[in-house]
Write a protein that holds these residues in place. Structure first.
Motif, mmCIF file in Angstrom:
data_model
loop_
_atom_site.group_PDB
_atom_site.id
_atom_site.type_symbol
_atom_site.label_atom_id
_atom_site.label_comp_id
_atom_site.label_asym_id
_atom_site.label_seq_id
_atom_site.Cartn_x
_atom_site.Cartn_y
_atom_site.Cartn_z
ATOM 1 N N PRO A 55 -21.438 -49.985 -31.350
ATOM 2 C CA PRO A 55 -20.838 -50.481 -32.581
ATOM 3 C C PRO A 55 -19.992 -49.166 -33.152
ATOM 4 C CG PRO A 55 -23.060 -49.821 -32.984
ATOM 5 C CD PRO A 55 -23.055 -49.838 -31.538
ATOM 6 N N TYR A 56 -20.040 -48.159 -32.643
ATOM 7 C CA TYR A 56 -19.507 -46.873 -33.056
ATOM 8 C C TYR A 56 -18.055 -46.763 -32.208
ATOM 9 C CZ TYR A 56 -23.831 -46.288 -34.946
ATOM 10 O OH TYR A 56 -25.336 -46.341 -35.775
ATOM 11 N N ASP A 57 -18.057 -47.125 -30.935
ATOM 12 C CA ASP A 57 -16.729 -46.909 -30.099
ATOM 13 C C ASP A 57 -16.359 -48.267 -29.613
ATOM 14 O OD1 ASP A 57 -14.768 -46.133 -28.515
ATOM 15 O OD2 ASP A 57 -15.728 -44.562 -27.857
ATOM 16 N N GLU A 58 -15.540 -49.090 -29.956
ATOM 17 C CA GLU A 58 -15.354 -50.372 -29.593
ATOM 18 C C GLU A 58 -14.426 -50.390 -28.093
ATOM 19 O OE1 GLU A 58 -11.752 -52.421 -31.623
ATOM 20 O OE2 GLU A 58 -12.669 -51.173 -33.152
ATOM 21 N N GLN A 59 -14.296 -49.279 -27.880
ATOM 22 C CA GLN A 59 -13.542 -49.131 -26.137
ATOM 23 C C GLN A 59 -14.326 -48.712 -25.428
ATOM 24 O OE1 GLN A 59 -10.431 -50.132 -25.864
ATOM 25 N NE2 GLN A 59 -10.760 -50.512 -28.160
ATOM 26 N N ALA A 60 -15.746 -48.341 -25.751
ATOM 27 C CA ALA A 60 -16.819 -47.754 -24.747
ATOM 28 C C ALA A 60 -17.349 -49.206 -24.009
ATOM 29 C CB ALA A 60 -17.912 -47.390 -25.452
#
Length: 137
Positions: A55-60
């Motif tokens: 939820p902290y990095d939507e591209q991961a």
């Protein structure tokens, strides 16, 4: 959390916060809500290219290669090797892509970047995972 955020008395601005939207998306992809309550899904609800793993990095993203599972990104390092063998090899390029991008797809962008910087090697050595018919031609 899900029930509380959907309550009518919850401010709509809270529901529209990007972090709340991402957290809801991650939750829905990994958990199911049923009569027995919340349970972990047997597998994610979407494919790896669409599945958020944080939820902290939507591209991961997530990818599996044999028994290795990578979450986040892949990093491709380019090292010098056609220099004096007595000198150290140097990392001259770092190329980062989503975890779901195939290794063979990054060869051409890496080479093009090296050509643009006039650093293209006389011989390119790559791992077998980077080879494809297109890159060999």
């Amino acid at each position: 959390m899900r029930d509380c955020i959907d309550q009518q008395e919850t401010p709509s601005t809270l529901r529209l916060l990007p972090s709340v939207i991402r957290l809801r998306q991650v939750f829905e992809q990994h958990y199911e809500c049923g009569q027995a309550g919340v349970r972990w899904r047997d597998g994610p609800a979407v494919n790896n290219e669409d599945r958020m793993v944080s939820p902290y990095d939507e591209q991961a993203r997530s990818v599996r290669k044999r028994e290795l599972v990578c979450l986040g990104y892949k990093v491709h390092l380019t090292e010098t090797c056609d220099q004096d063998p007595q000198k150290p090899h140097l990392i001259v390029q770092v190329h980062t892509v989503a975890a779901t991008v195939a290794d063979s797809v990054v060869v051409e962008p890496i080479l093009q970047d090296q050509r643009d910087r006039e650093m293209a090697p006389s011989i390119l050595l790559v791992d077998q995972g980077y080879t494809s018919a297109t890159s060999l031609l």
